[in-house]
Design a protein around this motif. Structure first.
Motif, short mmCIF file in Angstrom:
data_model
loop_
_atom_site.label_atom_id
_atom_site.label_comp_id
_atom_site.label_asym_id
_atom_site.label_seq_id
_atom_site.Cartn_x
_atom_site.Cartn_y
_atom_site.Cartn_z
N HIS A 56 0.85 -1.20 0.00
CA HIS A 56 0.00 0.00 0.00
C HIS A 56 0.88 1.25 0.00
N SER A 57 0.25 2.36 -0.34
CA SER A 57 0.84 3.69 -0.16
C SER A 57 0.13 4.32 1.02
N ASP A 58 0.88 4.77 2.02
CA ASP A 58 0.22 5.44 3.16
C ASP A 58 -0.54 6.67 2.72
N PHE A 59 0.07 7.42 1.77
CA PHE A 59 -0.58 8.66 1.33
C PHE A 59 -1.96 8.37 0.73
N GLU A 60 -2.10 7.27 0.04
CA GLU A 60 -3.41 6.95 -0.56
C GLU A 60 -4.48 6.94 0.52
N THR A 61 -4.16 6.32 1.66
CA THR A 61 -5.12 6.30 2.78
C THR A 61 -5.24 7.67 3.43
N TRP A 62 -4.11 8.32 3.65
CA TRP A 62 -4.17 9.61 4.37
C TRP A 62 -4.85 10.68 3.53
N HIS A 63 -4.73 10.59 2.21
CA HIS A 63 -5.43 11.51 1.31
C HIS A 63 -6.92 11.18 1.29
N ALA A 64 -7.22 9.90 1.07
CA ALA A 64 -8.63 9.49 0.91
C ALA A 64 -9.41 9.62 2.21
N GLU A 65 -8.82 9.17 3.33
CA GLU A 65 -9.59 9.06 4.57
C GLU A 65 -9.29 10.13 5.60
N ASP A 66 -8.11 10.77 5.49
CA ASP A 66 -7.76 11.81 6.47
C ASP A 66 -7.75 13.20 5.85
N GLY A 67 -7.87 13.28 4.53
CA GLY A 67 -7.92 14.60 3.89
C GLY A 67 -6.57 15.29 3.78
N MET A 68 -5.52 14.50 3.70
CA MET A 68 -4.16 15.08 3.54
C MET A 68 -4.03 15.55 2.09
N PRO A 69 -3.81 16.89 1.90
CA PRO A 69 -3.87 17.42 0.52
C PRO A 69 -2.69 17.00 -0.38
N GLU A 70 -1.47 17.19 0.17
CA GLU A 70 -0.29 16.99 -0.70
C GLU A 70 0.63 15.90 -0.16
N MET A 71 1.55 15.45 -1.01
CA MET A 71 2.55 14.48 -0.58
C MET A 71 3.69 15.23 0.11
N ARG A 72 3.42 15.67 1.34
CA ARG A 72 4.45 16.41 2.09
C ARG A 72 4.46 15.91 3.53
N ALA A 73 4.59 14.57 3.64
CA ALA A 73 4.66 13.89 4.94
C ALA A 73 5.68 12.78 4.81
N VAL A 74 6.29 12.43 5.96
CA VAL A 74 7.33 11.40 5.92
C VAL A 74 7.24 10.57 7.20
N SER A 75 7.51 9.27 7.08
CA SER A 75 7.49 8.37 8.24
C SER A 75 8.90 8.06 8.66
N CYS A 76 9.08 7.99 9.97
CA CYS A 76 10.36 7.55 10.55
C CYS A 76 10.06 6.29 11.34
N SER A 77 10.59 5.16 10.83
CA SER A 77 10.37 3.88 11.51
C SER A 77 11.64 3.52 12.27
N ILE A 78 11.54 3.46 13.59
CA ILE A 78 12.71 3.19 14.43
C ILE A 78 12.61 1.76 14.96
N ALA A 79 13.61 0.96 14.63
CA ALA A 79 13.59 -0.45 15.04
C ALA A 79 13.85 -0.55 16.55
N LEU A 80 12.93 -1.24 17.24
CA LEU A 80 13.16 -1.50 18.68
C LEU A 80 13.74 -2.89 18.88
N THR A 81 13.57 -3.73 17.85
CA THR A 81 14.16 -5.07 17.88
C THR A 81 14.88 -5.26 16.54
N GLU A 82 15.70 -6.29 16.44
CA GLU A 82 16.43 -6.51 15.18
C GLU A 82 15.42 -6.76 14.06
N ASN A 83 15.60 -6.04 12.96
CA ASN A 83 14.77 -6.28 11.77
C ASN A 83 15.57 -7.20 10.85
#
Ligand code: 6CS
Ligand code: FE
Length: 304
Positions: free
Chosen positions: A149-176
Motif C-alpha cells: 500500500h501507499s500510506d498517502f493513498e489512505t491519508w489523502h482518501a480518509e484523512d484529507g491530507m492534501p499533498e505528498m508532504r509527509a514522511v514516516s520515521c520507523s525506528i527499530a526496537l528489535t532486530e529487523n
C-alpha cells in the motif's frame, strides 16, 4: 455541483473510484528543504529524492533501547481491550498501539531527538507535527503482515491530507531481520500515485488496520510497479531509523519466527499540509489516526 464538489473535482490524486484509472505522476518534490536545513547531507537528500527512503543507522543510541523495549512491553501488557488505539492480531496478540507517545514519556522524548525532529523538518522544509504515531509490534509467530500500500493513498482518501508532504520515521526496537516481517519498499515508486478501485466503507479503519483491502492497487498494477522499481528489503539492528516517503509502495510479510519485529513509526506532516475533509470517505477518521488538533514541533522544541 456544489462549490465543495467543484473544488474537489480538481482532486489531484483521485482514488477509491468505481473504475480503474491509470497511474498519476507525482507533482510535489520528495525533499522540500535545502542541504543546509538539517543533518542530512546532499547525497542523503539525493538518495531520498530518488528512492523515496533512507536508512539511518544508530538513530537511537543503545542506552535508550532497553528502556524503550520495556516501555513497549508495559504498554502492550496493560492494553485495555476496549481502547480503539490498541489493534490486535486475529489471534489476540497486540498488533499495533497508536499514540504510544501518550502512553509513555520516554517514547515522546524520541520524537524530539536531534537524530529525528531535525531530519523531519529538513525533509519537509518546514515546521512539522505528528500526523500519526504507532508501534507495530509484529509479534513472533503471530505477526500478520501489511499488504502492499501507499500510506498517502489512505491519508489523502480518509484523512484529507492534501499533498505528498509527509514522511514516516520507523525506528527499530528489535532486530529487523530479512525473515521476521521487515519492511519491503519499491524504491522510486513514491513518484507515482496509484489510484485504487473500491469506495471507502463506513468506519473502514476498524478493519483496515488489521487487513487492508480497500485502497490497495490490483495485482496487475503491483506487478508492473515491482517490475519497474524492484523491491528492497530494509533490515538492521535495533536503533536503526528508516525514513520513508508518505507515498512509497511498501508492505511487510508475516512473522512466523520467534523474533518480534517491533518498530516505532512516527509520521511527520508539514504544517503547510494541514488535513482537510477526506477526499474519498464520508467522514474523517479519529484523532489518533489523523491528528487535527496538534502542536507543531517548531525550532523551539529543538532548543528543548
Ligand atoms: O491507515 C493508516 O493510517 C495505517 N495503515 C497502514 C497500512 N500504514 C500506515 C498507517 O499506519
Ligand atoms: Fe504503511
Amino acid at each position: 455541483m456544489s462549490t465543495e464538489q467543484l473544488t474537489r473535482a480538481a482532486d489531484r490524486y483521485p482514488t477509491r473510484l468505481d473504475t480503474r484509472l491509470d497511474p498519476i505522476d507525482r507533482v510535489e518534490p520528495t525533499v522540500w528543504g535545502p542541504p543546509a536545513g538539517g543533518p542530512l547531507t546532499e547525497s542523503d537528500l539525493q538518495s531520498m529524492e530518488r528512492n523515496g527512503y533512507l536508512v539511518r543507522p544508530d538513530a537511537v543510541d543503545s542506552p535508550w533501547l532497553p528502556t524503550l523495549q520495556s516501555e513497549l512491553e508495559r504498554i502492550a501488557a496493560r492494553a485495555d481491550s476496549d481502547d480503539p488505539r490498541i489493534i490486535r492480531e486475529p489471534g489476540g496478540s497486540v498488533r499495533s498501539v497508536f499514540q504510544p507517545h501518550l502512553f509513555s514519556d520516554v517514547i515522546s522524548e524520541v520524537v524530539t531527538l536531534d537524530t529525528v525532529l531535525p531530519v523531519a523538518r529538513q525533509l519537509l522544509g518546514s515546521d512539522v507535527y505528528l500526523h500519526q504515531a504507532r508501534i507495530n509490534l509484529m509479534p513472533g509467530f503471530t505477526g500478520s503482515g501489511f499488504y502492499w500500500h501507499s500510506d498517502f493513498e489512505t491519508w489523502h482518501a480518509e484523512d484529507g491530507m492534501p499533498e505528498m508532504r509527509a514522511v514516516s520515521c520507523s525506528i527499530a526496537l528489535t532486530e529487523n531481520y530479512p525473515y521476521n516481517g521487515s519492511l519491503m519498499v519499491m524504491p522510486g515508486s513514491h513518484r507515482v500515485f496509484y489510484p485504487c478501485v473500491g469506495a471507502t466503507p463506513r468506519n473502514n479503519h476498524t478493519s483496515s488496520l488489521v487487513k487492508q483491502e480497500i485502497g490497495v492497487p490490483d495485482r496487475a498494477t503491483l506487478t508492473a510497479a515491482a517490475e519497474r522499481f524492484g523491491i528492497d528489503q530494509v533490515t538492521g539492528p535495533a536503533g536503526t531509523a528508516l525514513w520513508f516517503d508518505c507515498n512509497i509502495m511498501h508492505g511487510s510479510g508475516s512473522n512466523i519466527t520467534p523474533y518480534p519485529r517491533s518498530n516505532i513509526f512516527l509520521v511527520f506532516n508539514s504544517v503547510e499540509n494541514q488535513l482537510e475533509a477526506p477526499f474519498s470517505a464520508d467522514e474523517p477518521r479519529p484523532e489518533y489516526l489523523g491528528a487535527r488538533t496538534h502542536q507543531a514541533f517548531s525550532t523551539a522544541a529543538l532548543v528543548g
